[in-house]
Design a protein around this motif. Structure first.
Motif, PDB file in Angstrom:
ATOM      1  N   THR A 144     -15.262  17.526   3.796  1.00 52.81           N
ATOM      2  CA  THR A 144     -14.277  17.804   4.849  1.00 52.81           C
ATOM      3  C   THR A 144     -13.024  16.951   4.691  1.00 52.81           C
ATOM      4  N   LYS A 145     -12.898  16.286   3.523  1.00 52.12           N
ATOM      5  CA  LYS A 145     -11.786  15.342   3.351  1.00 52.12           C
ATOM      6  C   LYS A 145     -11.455  15.191   1.879  1.00 52.12           C
ATOM      7  N   PHE A 146     -10.264  14.674   1.628  1.00 55.81           N
ATOM      8  CA  PHE A 146      -9.940  14.189   0.295  1.00 55.81           C
ATOM      9  C   PHE A 146      -9.091  12.947   0.449  1.00 55.81           C
ATOM     10  N   GLY A 147      -8.899  12.233  -0.645  1.00 54.86           N
ATOM     11  CA  GLY A 147      -8.193  10.970  -0.515  1.00 54.86           C
ATOM     12  C   GLY A 147      -7.462  10.543  -1.768  1.00 54.86           C
ATOM     13  N   ILE A 148      -6.722   9.461  -1.613  1.00 53.15           N
ATOM     14  CA  ILE A 148      -6.028   8.795  -2.713  1.00 53.15           C
ATOM     15  C   ILE A 148      -6.621   7.394  -2.813  1.00 53.15           C
ATOM     16  N   VAL A 149      -7.069   7.029  -4.001  1.00 53.51           N
ATOM     17  CA  VAL A 149      -7.662   5.708  -4.208  1.00 53.51           C
ATOM     18  C   VAL A 149      -6.543   4.665  -4.157  1.00 53.51           C
ATOM     19  N   MET A 166       0.824  -1.194   0.000  1.00 53.13           N
ATOM     20  CA  MET A 166       0.000   0.000   0.000  1.00 53.13           C
ATOM     21  C   MET A 166       0.867   1.257   0.000  1.00 53.13           C
ATOM     22  N   LEU A 167       1.824   1.331   0.882  1.00 58.46           N
ATOM     23  CA  LEU A 167       2.675   2.511   1.004  1.00 58.46           C
ATOM     24  C   LEU A 167       3.381   2.812  -0.307  1.00 58.46           C
ATOM     25  N   ALA A 168       3.867   1.785  -0.987  1.00 62.63           N
ATOM     26  CA  ALA A 168       4.590   1.987  -2.246  1.00 62.63           C
ATOM     27  C   ALA A 168       3.695   2.637  -3.300  1.00 62.63           C
ATOM     28  N   GLY A 169       2.432   2.203  -3.389  1.00 61.76           N
ATOM     29  CA  GLY A 169       1.503   2.772  -4.357  1.00 61.76           C
ATOM     30  C   GLY A 169       1.191   4.230  -4.066  1.00 61.76           C
ATOM     31  N   ILE A 170       1.054   4.571  -2.798  1.00 65.12           N
ATOM     32  CA  ILE A 170       0.767   5.956  -2.415  1.00 65.12           C
ATOM     33  C   ILE A 170       1.974   6.836  -2.696  1.00 65.12           C
ATOM     34  N   ILE A 171       3.150   6.349  -2.350  1.00 71.12           N
ATOM     35  CA  ILE A 171       4.378   7.105  -2.625  1.00 71.12           C
ATOM     36  C   ILE A 171       4.500   7.352  -4.131  1.00 71.12           C
ATOM     37  N   LYS A 172       4.225   6.336  -4.934  1.00 72.22           N
ATOM     38  CA  LYS A 172       4.304   6.470  -6.393  1.00 72.22           C
ATOM     39  C   LYS A 172       3.293   7.515  -6.888  1.00 72.22           C
ATOM     40  N   SER A 173       2.070   7.475  -6.354  1.00 71.26           N
ATOM     41  CA  SER A 173       1.035   8.446  -6.765  1.00 71.26           C
ATOM     42  C   SER A 173       1.455   9.873  -6.435  1.00 71.26           C
ATOM     43  N   GLY A 222      -4.762   5.153  -7.573  1.00 73.02           N
ATOM     44  CA  GLY A 222      -3.740   6.185  -7.680  1.00 73.02           C
ATOM     45  C   GLY A 222      -4.297   7.582  -7.872  1.00 73.02           C
ATOM     46  N   SER A 223      -5.615   7.706  -8.050  1.00 70.16           N
ATOM     47  CA  SER A 223      -6.234   9.018  -8.256  1.00 70.16           C
ATOM     48  C   SER A 223      -6.464   9.723  -6.928  1.00 70.16           C
ATOM     49  N   PHE A 224      -6.378  11.043  -6.964  1.00 73.01           N
ATOM     50  CA  PHE A 224      -6.725  11.885  -5.827  1.00 73.01           C
ATOM     51  C   PHE A 224      -8.194  12.264  -6.007  1.00 73.01           C
ATOM     52  N   ILE A 225      -9.025  12.045  -4.984  1.00 69.39           N
ATOM     53  CA  ILE A 225     -10.449  12.339  -5.114  1.00 69.39           C
ATOM     54  C   ILE A 225     -10.899  13.338  -4.060  1.00 69.39           C
ATOM     55  N   LYS A 276       0.087  21.059  -8.755  1.00 70.25           N
ATOM     56  CA  LYS A 276       0.185  20.089  -9.851  1.00 70.25           C
ATOM     57  C   LYS A 276      -1.143  19.344 -10.039  1.00 70.25           C
ATOM     58  N   LEU A 277      -1.802  18.986  -8.938  1.00 67.65           N
ATOM     59  CA  LEU A 277      -3.101  18.313  -9.034  1.00 67.65           C
ATOM     60  C   LEU A 277      -4.145  19.225  -9.671  1.00 67.65           C
ATOM     61  N   LEU A 278      -4.142  20.498  -9.274  1.00 65.20           N
ATOM     62  CA  LEU A 278      -5.090  21.456  -9.837  1.00 65.20           C
ATOM     63  C   LEU A 278      -4.811  21.687 -11.325  1.00 65.20           C
ATOM     64  N   GLU A 279      -3.530  21.758 -11.696  1.00 65.80           N
ATOM     65  CA  GLU A 279      -3.187  21.915 -13.104  1.00 65.80           C
ATOM     66  C   GLU A 279      -3.658  20.710 -13.920  1.00 65.80           C
ATOM     67  N   LYS A 280      -3.455  19.523 -13.385  1.00 66.87           N
ATOM     68  CA  LYS A 280      -3.898  18.316 -14.086  1.00 66.87           C
ATOM     69  C   LYS A 280      -5.421  18.326 -14.214  1.00 66.87           C
ATOM     70  N   GLY A 281      -6.118  18.637 -13.120  1.00 71.00           N
ATOM     71  CA  GLY A 281      -7.574  18.683 -13.154  1.00 71.00           C
ATOM     72  C   GLY A 281      -8.093  19.705 -14.157  1.00 71.00           C
ATOM     73  N   TYR A 282      -7.459  20.859 -14.205  1.00 70.30           N
ATOM     74  CA  TYR A 282      -7.865  21.898 -15.154  1.00 70.30           C
ATOM     75  C   TYR A 282      -7.643  21.424 -16.587  1.00 70.30           C
ATOM     76  N   SER A 283      -6.526  20.781 -16.843  1.00 65.26           N
ATOM     77  CA  SER A 283      -6.225  20.283 -18.191  1.00 65.26           C
ATOM     78  C   SER A 283      -7.243  19.236 -18.629  1.00 65.26           C
ATOM     79  N   VAL A 284      -7.605  18.331 -17.717  1.00 62.82           N
ATOM     80  CA  VAL A 284      -8.600  17.298 -18.026  1.00 62.82           C
ATOM     81  C   VAL A 284      -9.944  17.955 -18.328  1.00 62.82           C
ATOM     82  N   LYS A 285     -10.318  18.925 -17.510  1.00 65.92           N
ATOM     83  CA  LYS A 285     -11.594  19.633 -17.704  1.00 65.92           C
ATOM     84  C   LYS A 285     -11.622  20.342 -19.051  1.00 65.92           C
TER      85      LYS A 285
END
Length: 191
Positions: free
Chosen positions: A46-51, A1-8, A76-79, A127-136
C-alpha cells in the motif's frame, strides 16, 4: 534530508522544489532495523518510498527457505512492489533492510492524488519504470549469457561499495550461486 530527496527525484524529472515539497508533506519517514521488512511476501503493498539512508534488498524465499536476491537498493533508490500494489495482489518478494535505514514513504492513495494533480509525477513514474525494466533486462541477459565470475565482476564494477556493506551469502544469492562458489571465485581473483 530534503536535498537528497530532491536530487533523487530530479534525476528523473524537473519537478520544482515546491512540487517536491508537496510530495514530502504527504509522506512520512519510517525507520527500519536490519532484517526488518518494508514489504513482506504475501502482503498487499500500500506504499512506496525513497531510501534516505541505509540499504535494502528485494529477496524471494523459496518454500525450502532458499534466498534469491533480486536487487540491492541503496540510498536514493525508489522501493516498492509496484506491480503488486497497482494490481492489489500479494507481493511475491520481501523488501528487506540490510542496514539501519530510513525511508520517506508515501501511501498509494496519496501517490495517486499527486499523479492526478500534476503530470510531472506520471513522467517520474514512467522514468522509474523504464529504469526498472532496463535493469531487469540486463540482469536476465547476464544470467543467460555470462558465467558466475563474469557476473561477479560486473557486480563489483556497478556496486563498488556494496561488497563492504553486504554479507557474502547475499551477494552469492544475487549472483545465483552458492556462498562456497563465491568464495572460490573470490580466491581465484585474489580478493
Amino acid at each position: 534530508m530534503l536535498a537528497g530527496i530532491i536530487k533523487s527525484i530530479r534525476k528523473f524529472t524537473d519537478l520544482s522544489e515546491q512540487e517536491i515539497s508537496e510530495f514530502i508533506e504527504m509522506a512520512r519517514i519510517e525507520s527500519y532495523k536490519p532484517k526488518s521488512h518494508f514489504i513482506r511476501a504475501g502482503q498487499i503493498p500500500t506504499k512506496f518510498g525513497i531510501v534516505i539512508s541505509g540499504l535494502f534488498r528485494y529477496v524471494y524465499i523459496s518454500q525450502e527457505g532458499k534466498e534469491f536476491t533480486k536487487v540491492f537498493m541503496p540510498e536514493g533508490s525508489f522501493i516498492s512492489s509496484y506491480s503488486a500494489m497497482i494490481a492489489q495482489t500479494a507481493s511475491h518478494f520481501f523488501i528487506e533492510a540490510i542496514e539501519e535505514s530510513e525511508v520517506l514513504v508515501i501511501s498509494y492513495p496519496n501517490w495517486q492524488k499527486l499523479k492526478s494533480q500534476n503530470p510531472q509525477w506520471n513522467l517520474l513514474l514512467l522514468k522509474l519504470l523504464e529504469k526498472g525494466y532496463s535493469v531487469k533486462e540486463k540482469r536476465e541477459r547476464e544470467f543467460l549469457l555470462l558465467d558466475a565470475e563474469s557476473r561477479y565482476r560486473i557486480f563489483l564494477e556497478e556496486y563498488p561499495e556494496l561488497e563492504k556493506r553486504v554479507k557474502q551469502h547475499m551477494i552469492a544469492s544475487y549472483l545465483g550461486i552458492t556462498p562456497i562458489a563465491l568464495s572460490r571465485i573470490r580466491k581465484n581473483m585474489g580478493a
